[in-house]
Design an enzyme around this catalytic site. Structure first.
Site, short mmCIF file in Angstrom:
data_model
loop_
_atom_site.label_atom_id
_atom_site.label_comp_id
_atom_site.label_asym_id
_atom_site.label_seq_id
_atom_site.Cartn_x
_atom_site.Cartn_y
_atom_site.Cartn_z
N ASP A 68 -22.64 -17.81 11.72
CA ASP A 68 -23.62 -17.53 10.92
C ASP A 68 -24.77 -18.33 10.76
OD1 ASP A 68 -21.92 -15.30 10.72
OD2 ASP A 68 -22.24 -15.13 8.55
N ASP B 288 -15.12 -12.63 6.40
CA ASP B 288 -15.42 -11.76 7.43
C ASP B 288 -15.33 -12.46 8.73
OD1 ASP B 288 -17.79 -13.18 6.43
OD2 ASP B 288 -19.06 -11.81 7.58
#
Length: 301
Positions: free
Chosen positions: A210, A64
């Site tokens: 992240d 992603d």
């Protein structure tokens, strides 16, 4: 400094939710940060010129965050690109991209350079006379970096009235802009402070997605103007955030507060929640200046 959110949701693409990708326009650069699926379409919708993108920064090799990159590189080729392209990302990104190019017999007709990263300490990866980009080591399930973008201090601005009063020749203007004092023919020294105005304060932007809640990054991002920090979950799923090495909106706000940042922009939301406003509400309990990253939204800082 303009930040455009192309995609800001976690995991899989949805009808109205694109995975992570954004552009940062700073000092005439248009940097692309992460490149999830759908990035090309979002670039088109935002009317951003593909040709202006010369540097792409990839945080980590989860799909992603980079599955849109092979397609974008291929599109650059189809558009007849000649300008070189630089890709900064974890070791392995060159192999992943070049394998697809090889199997598809679609090598680029423009110079393509990969800068593979392995350091677990902050590392300067790009620098010119206007901007510096440094990695921010993050704590995720695989090797991951955030990126810190910093404007360099501009030259000082001429005080035209003062320069004319002292009848200073134009040949000294650049010297004055560079911060030097000027000695007149009669021996009088005119201080630079009298001849110039302070330049605008350099701006800075930190991208952190992240990562699990990681206070160790605070020294690297202290006093930045804008911090983009992932907020995959709300505090009600704090256990899941820790397990998957993601952060909650509350934790993102705690980092922003500790680092004394100017503005916090949230992103990388799980699509399990009914409203993004829940993330903003939770973060504002800790930190007052919070913006929601939303697909297609631009911020001018």
């Amino acid at each position: 400094m303009q930040l455009t959110i192309l995609g800001c949701h976690a995991a899989t693409p949805r009808t109205l939710a694109n995975p992570t990708s954004q552009t940062l326009e700073i000092k005439n650069h248009l940097f692309l940060i992460d490149c999830g699926e759908g990035t090309q379409v979002q670039l088109r919708k935002s009317k951003l010129k593909f040709s202006r993108i010369k540097h792409i920064f990839i945080s980590h090799l989860h799909g992603d965050h980079f599955f849109g990159l092979p397609g974008l590189i291929s599109t650059f080729r189809l558009l007849g690109r000649e300008t070189e392209l630089h890709v900064y990302g974890p070791k392995g990104i060159k192999e992943a991209i070049t394998m697809l190019l090889k199997l598809g017999d679609s090598w680029t007709n423009y110079p393509l350079y990969f800068h593979e990263l392995t350091s677990k300490e902050p590392e300067l990866v790009f620098e010119d006379v206007k901007v510096a980009v440094t990695t921010i080591p993050l704590n995720h399930r695989i090797y991951t970096n955030g990126f810190l973008f910093q404007e360099k201090e501009a030259e000082r601005k001429l005080n035209i009235q003062a320069v004319e009063e002292h009848k200073i020749d134009k040949c000294y203007f650049q010297k004055i802009k560079n911060g030097k004092d000027i000695e007149l023919e009669n021996g009088l020294v005119i201080s630079n402070e009298e001849l110039t105005f302070n330049p605008p304060k350099p701006k800075s932007y930190a991208f952190c997605s992240d990562t699990v809640f990681e206070p160790k990054i605070v020294p690297y991002i202290t006093n930045v103007d804008v911090l983009y920090h992932e907020a995959t979950f709300l505090e009600s799923e704090a256990g899941l955030a820790k397990k998957t090495k993601h952060s909650t909106a509350k934790e993102a706000a705690a980092i922003a507060k500790s680092a004394n940042v100017g503005t916090l922009v949230l992103g990388h939301y799980s699509t399990r929640y009914k409203s993004l406003d829940l993330f903003k509400q939770e973060a504002e309990e800790i930190f007052p200046k919070v913006e929601l990253g939303e697909d297609g939204k631009s911020f001018e800082f």
